[in-house]
Design a protein around this motif. Structure first.
Motif, PDB file in Angstrom:
ATOM      1  N   GLY A   1       6.517  88.789  64.115  1.00 14.52           N
ATOM      2  CA  GLY A   1       5.971  88.744  65.465  1.00 14.52           C
ATOM      3  C   GLY A   1       6.105  90.036  66.244  1.00 14.52           C
ATOM      4  O   GLY A   1       6.084  90.022  67.477  1.00 14.52           O
ATOM      5  N   SER A   2       6.232  91.159  65.542  1.00 12.60           N
ATOM      6  CA  SER A   2       6.271  92.453  66.227  1.00 12.60           C
ATOM      7  C   SER A   2       4.869  93.070  66.189  1.00 12.60           C
ATOM      8  O   SER A   2       4.017  92.648  65.418  1.00 12.60           O
ATOM      9  CB  SER A   2       7.266  93.391  65.537  1.00 12.60           C
ATOM     10  OG  SER A   2       6.804  93.752  64.243  1.00 12.60           O
ATOM     11  N   LYS A   3       4.660  94.082  67.000  1.00  6.95           N
ATOM     12  CA  LYS A   3       3.357  94.747  67.008  1.00  6.95           C
ATOM     13  C   LYS A   3       3.229  95.763  65.881  1.00  6.95           C
ATOM     14  O   LYS A   3       2.157  95.958  65.324  1.00  6.95           O
ATOM     15  CB  LYS A   3       3.139  95.443  68.359  1.00  6.95           C
ATOM     16  CG  LYS A   3       2.927  94.479  69.517  1.00  6.95           C
ATOM     17  CD  LYS A   3       2.662  95.247  70.803  1.00  6.95           C
ATOM     18  CE  LYS A   3       2.438  94.292  71.967  1.00  6.95           C
ATOM     19  NZ  LYS A   3       2.217  95.031  73.248  1.00  6.95           N
TER      20      LYS A   3
ATOM     21  N   ILE B   1      18.871  98.913  69.258  1.00  6.17           N
ATOM     22  CA  ILE B   1      18.794  98.902  67.794  1.00  6.17           C
ATOM     23  C   ILE B   1      19.533  97.693  67.240  1.00  6.17           C
ATOM     24  O   ILE B   1      20.697  97.454  67.578  1.00  6.17           O
ATOM     25  CB  ILE B   1      19.393 100.198  67.214  1.00  6.17           C
ATOM     26  CG1 ILE B   1      18.686 101.420  67.810  1.00  6.17           C
ATOM     27  CG2 ILE B   1      19.287 100.197  65.693  1.00  6.17           C
ATOM     28  CD1 ILE B   1      19.431 102.725  67.593  1.00  6.17           C
ATOM     29  N   ILE B   2      18.854  96.928  66.385  1.00  3.73           N
ATOM     30  CA  ILE B   2      19.429  95.712  65.815  1.00  3.73           C
ATOM     31  C   ILE B   2      19.537  95.840  64.305  1.00  3.73           C
ATOM     32  O   ILE B   2      18.565  96.193  63.631  1.00  3.73           O
ATOM     33  CB  ILE B   2      18.562  94.479  66.160  1.00  3.73           C
ATOM     34  CG1 ILE B   2      18.559  94.232  67.671  1.00  3.73           C
ATOM     35  CG2 ILE B   2      19.054  93.248  65.413  1.00  3.73           C
ATOM     36  CD1 ILE B   2      17.651  93.082  68.090  1.00  3.73           C
ATOM     37  N   ASP B   3      20.718  95.536  63.787  1.00  3.89           N
ATOM     38  CA  ASP B   3      20.902  95.423  62.346  1.00  3.89           C
ATOM     39  C   ASP B   3      20.593  93.972  61.977  1.00  3.89           C
ATOM     40  O   ASP B   3      21.396  93.069  62.211  1.00  3.89           O
ATOM     41  CB  ASP B   3      22.341  95.788  61.960  1.00  3.89           C
ATOM     42  CG  ASP B   3      22.577  95.716  60.452  1.00  3.89           C
ATOM     43  OD1 ASP B   3      21.710  95.189  59.725  1.00  3.89           O
ATOM     44  OD2 ASP B   3      23.633  96.181  59.994  1.00  3.89           O
ATOM     45  N   ALA B   4      19.416  93.754  61.410  1.00  5.54           N
ATOM     46  CA  ALA B   4      18.962  92.414  61.026  1.00  5.54           C
ATOM     47  C   ALA B   4      18.792  92.337  59.511  1.00  5.54           C
ATOM     48  O   ALA B   4      17.875  91.693  59.004  1.00  5.54           O
ATOM     49  CB  ALA B   4      17.653  92.078  61.737  1.00  5.54           C
ATOM     50  N   ALA B   5      19.700  92.980  58.795  1.00  4.44           N
ATOM     51  CA  ALA B   5      19.592  93.073  57.340  1.00  4.44           C
ATOM     52  C   ALA B   5      19.563  91.716  56.654  1.00  4.44           C
ATOM     53  O   ALA B   5      18.936  91.558  55.612  1.00  4.44           O
ATOM     54  CB  ALA B   5      20.749  93.915  56.786  1.00  4.44           C
TER      55      ALA B   5
ATOM     56  N   LYS C   1      10.391  83.470  60.683  1.00  4.88           N
ATOM     57  CA  LYS C   1       9.060  83.650  61.249  1.00  4.88           C
ATOM     58  C   LYS C   1       9.172  83.753  62.768  1.00  4.88           C
ATOM     59  O   LYS C   1       9.884  82.972  63.404  1.00  4.88           O
ATOM     60  CB  LYS C   1       8.153  82.482  60.854  1.00  4.88           C
ATOM     61  CG  LYS C   1       6.702  82.660  61.307  1.00  4.88           C
ATOM     62  CD  LYS C   1       5.829  81.548  60.761  1.00  4.88           C
ATOM     63  CE  LYS C   1       4.399  81.655  61.273  1.00  4.88           C
ATOM     64  NZ  LYS C   1       3.738  82.915  60.869  1.00  4.88           N
ATOM     65  N   ASN C   2       8.490  84.726  63.352  1.00  2.00           N
ATOM     66  CA  ASN C   2       8.532  85.002  64.786  1.00  2.00           C
ATOM     67  C   ASN C   2       9.954  85.288  65.277  1.00  2.00           C
ATOM     68  O   ASN C   2      10.304  85.001  66.423  1.00  2.00           O
ATOM     69  CB  ASN C   2       7.924  83.848  65.588  1.00  2.00           C
ATOM     70  CG  ASN C   2       6.451  83.656  65.291  1.00  2.00           C
ATOM     71  OD1 ASN C   2       5.700  84.632  65.149  1.00  2.00           O
ATOM     72  ND2 ASN C   2       6.013  82.411  65.148  1.00  2.00           N
ATOM     73  N   GLY C   3      10.750  85.892  64.420  1.00  2.00           N
ATOM     74  CA  GLY C   3      12.139  86.175  64.770  1.00  2.00           C
ATOM     75  C   GLY C   3      12.354  87.517  65.457  1.00  2.00           C
ATOM     76  O   GLY C   3      13.487  87.838  65.825  1.00  2.00           O
ATOM     77  N   TYR C   4      11.294  88.290  65.650  1.00  5.12           N
ATOM     78  CA  TYR C   4      11.455  89.595  66.284  1.00  5.12           C
ATOM     79  C   TYR C   4      11.955  89.462  67.718  1.00  5.12           C
ATOM     80  O   TYR C   4      11.471  88.629  68.480  1.00  5.12           O
ATOM     81  CB  TYR C   4      10.125  90.359  66.271  1.00  5.12           C
ATOM     82  CG  TYR C   4      10.167  91.654  67.048  1.00  5.12           C
ATOM     83  CD1 TYR C   4      10.921  92.733  66.593  1.00  5.12           C
ATOM     84  CD2 TYR C   4       9.481  91.788  68.250  1.00  5.12           C
ATOM     85  CE1 TYR C   4      10.972  93.920  67.314  1.00  5.12           C
ATOM     86  CE2 TYR C   4       9.521  92.966  68.976  1.00  5.12           C
ATOM     87  CZ  TYR C   4      10.278  94.028  68.506  1.00  5.12           C
ATOM     88  OH  TYR C   4      10.338  95.191  69.226  1.00  5.12           O
ATOM     89  N   VAL C   5      12.930  90.299  68.084  1.00  2.00           N
ATOM     90  CA  VAL C   5      13.464  90.335  69.442  1.00  2.00           C
ATOM     91  C   VAL C   5      12.684  91.387  70.228  1.00  2.00           C
ATOM     92  O   VAL C   5      12.664  92.569  69.857  1.00  2.00           O
ATOM     93  CB  VAL C   5      14.962  90.697  69.443  1.00  2.00           C
ATOM     94  CG1 VAL C   5      15.490  90.790  70.869  1.00  2.00           C
ATOM     95  CG2 VAL C   5      15.755  89.671  68.640  1.00  2.00           C
ATOM     96  N   LYS C   6      12.024  90.960  71.284  1.00  2.00           N
ATOM     97  CA  LYS C   6      11.162  91.852  72.062  1.00  2.00           C
ATOM     98  C   LYS C   6      11.913  93.082  72.561  1.00  2.00           C
ATOM     99  O   LYS C   6      13.077  93.015  72.924  1.00  2.00           O
ATOM    100  CB  LYS C   6      10.560  91.102  73.253  1.00  2.00           C
ATOM    101  CG  LYS C   6       9.534  90.058  72.850  1.00  2.00           C
ATOM    102  CD  LYS C   6       8.942  89.379  74.073  1.00  2.00           C
ATOM    103  CE  LYS C   6       7.898  88.338  73.662  1.00  2.00           C
ATOM    104  NZ  LYS C   6       7.313  87.666  74.847  1.00  2.00           N
TER     105      LYS C   6
END
Length: 199
Positions: A19-21, A84-88, A93-98
């Motif tokens: 869900g990111s651009k 900056i997020i470490d999301a390793a 789905k749609n987990g992006y943090v705006k």
């Protein structure tokens, strides 16, 4: 000349899923985080006691002041007070943090396992353009050889994802996109503050 069409296709698949651009593919999550740190230039950050070794090592490499902080994180964590997020270990789905720079991993033990690879998700076009250039030696037009790009003005790094890895990602993605992964957390990692190298 290397054909990067597969990279662009894979980036679009992953950015749409989360869900990111925009998305920038890299050779690993650690280098994705490093590029974000180089872009934003924080002077001081905190690091969870429980994370992968390369994170505090990257702070040392970039000469960023840092200290451990006990955080019982789940899914992902922020690097200090940055965006900056470490999301390793995060797959949703749609987990992006705006408004974040969210860094993913496709290392062999991750949910979408490609052996190696990473990605940066963002909704900021300027950040996207800069990170794209930084990930591949300052080049932005990947349809041209570097010798034909004499106007390179961004200092870059050799951190790009290979098209072969991107192709593997495209092949595996369709089977994984509807699957659910249980959230992972800090308990996956040992306490780095007890490691000799960080004392």
């Amino acid at each position: 000349m290397i054909n990067f069409q597969k990279n662009e296709q894979f980036e679009k698949k992953i950015s749409k899923f989360y869900g990111s651009k925009f998305a920038v593919s890299t050779d690993c999550c650690t280098h994705a985080i490093e590029l974000c740190l180089r872009l934003k230039k924080p002077k001081k950050v905190t690091c969870p006691n429980h994370t992968y070794l390369s994170i505090p090592m990257t702070f040392e490499k970039l000469k960023i002041k840092w200290k451990f902080k006990r955080i019982k994180w789940e899914k992902y964590y922020y690097i200090g007070n940055t965006r900056i997020i470490d999301a390793a270990v995060f797959w949703k789905k749609n987990g992006y943090v705006k408004k974040s720079l969210m860094c993913l991993s496709f290392q062999k033990k991750k949910f979408l396992s490609l052996g190696k690879g990473g990605m940066i998700l963002t909704d900021n076009y300027k950040d996207f353009k800069k990170l794209k250039k930084m990930s591949y030696d300052g080049r932005y037009d990947l349809s041209k050889t570097w010798v034909n790009q004499r106007n390179i003005s961004t200092f870059g790094f050799h951190y790009y994802m290979t098209p072969e890895t991107a192709q593997k990602g495209l092949s595996k993605f369709e089977n994984m996109k509807k699957k659910y992964e249980r959230y992972k957390d800090y308990t996956l990692y040992p306490d780095l503050s007890k490691f000799k190298i960080f004392k």
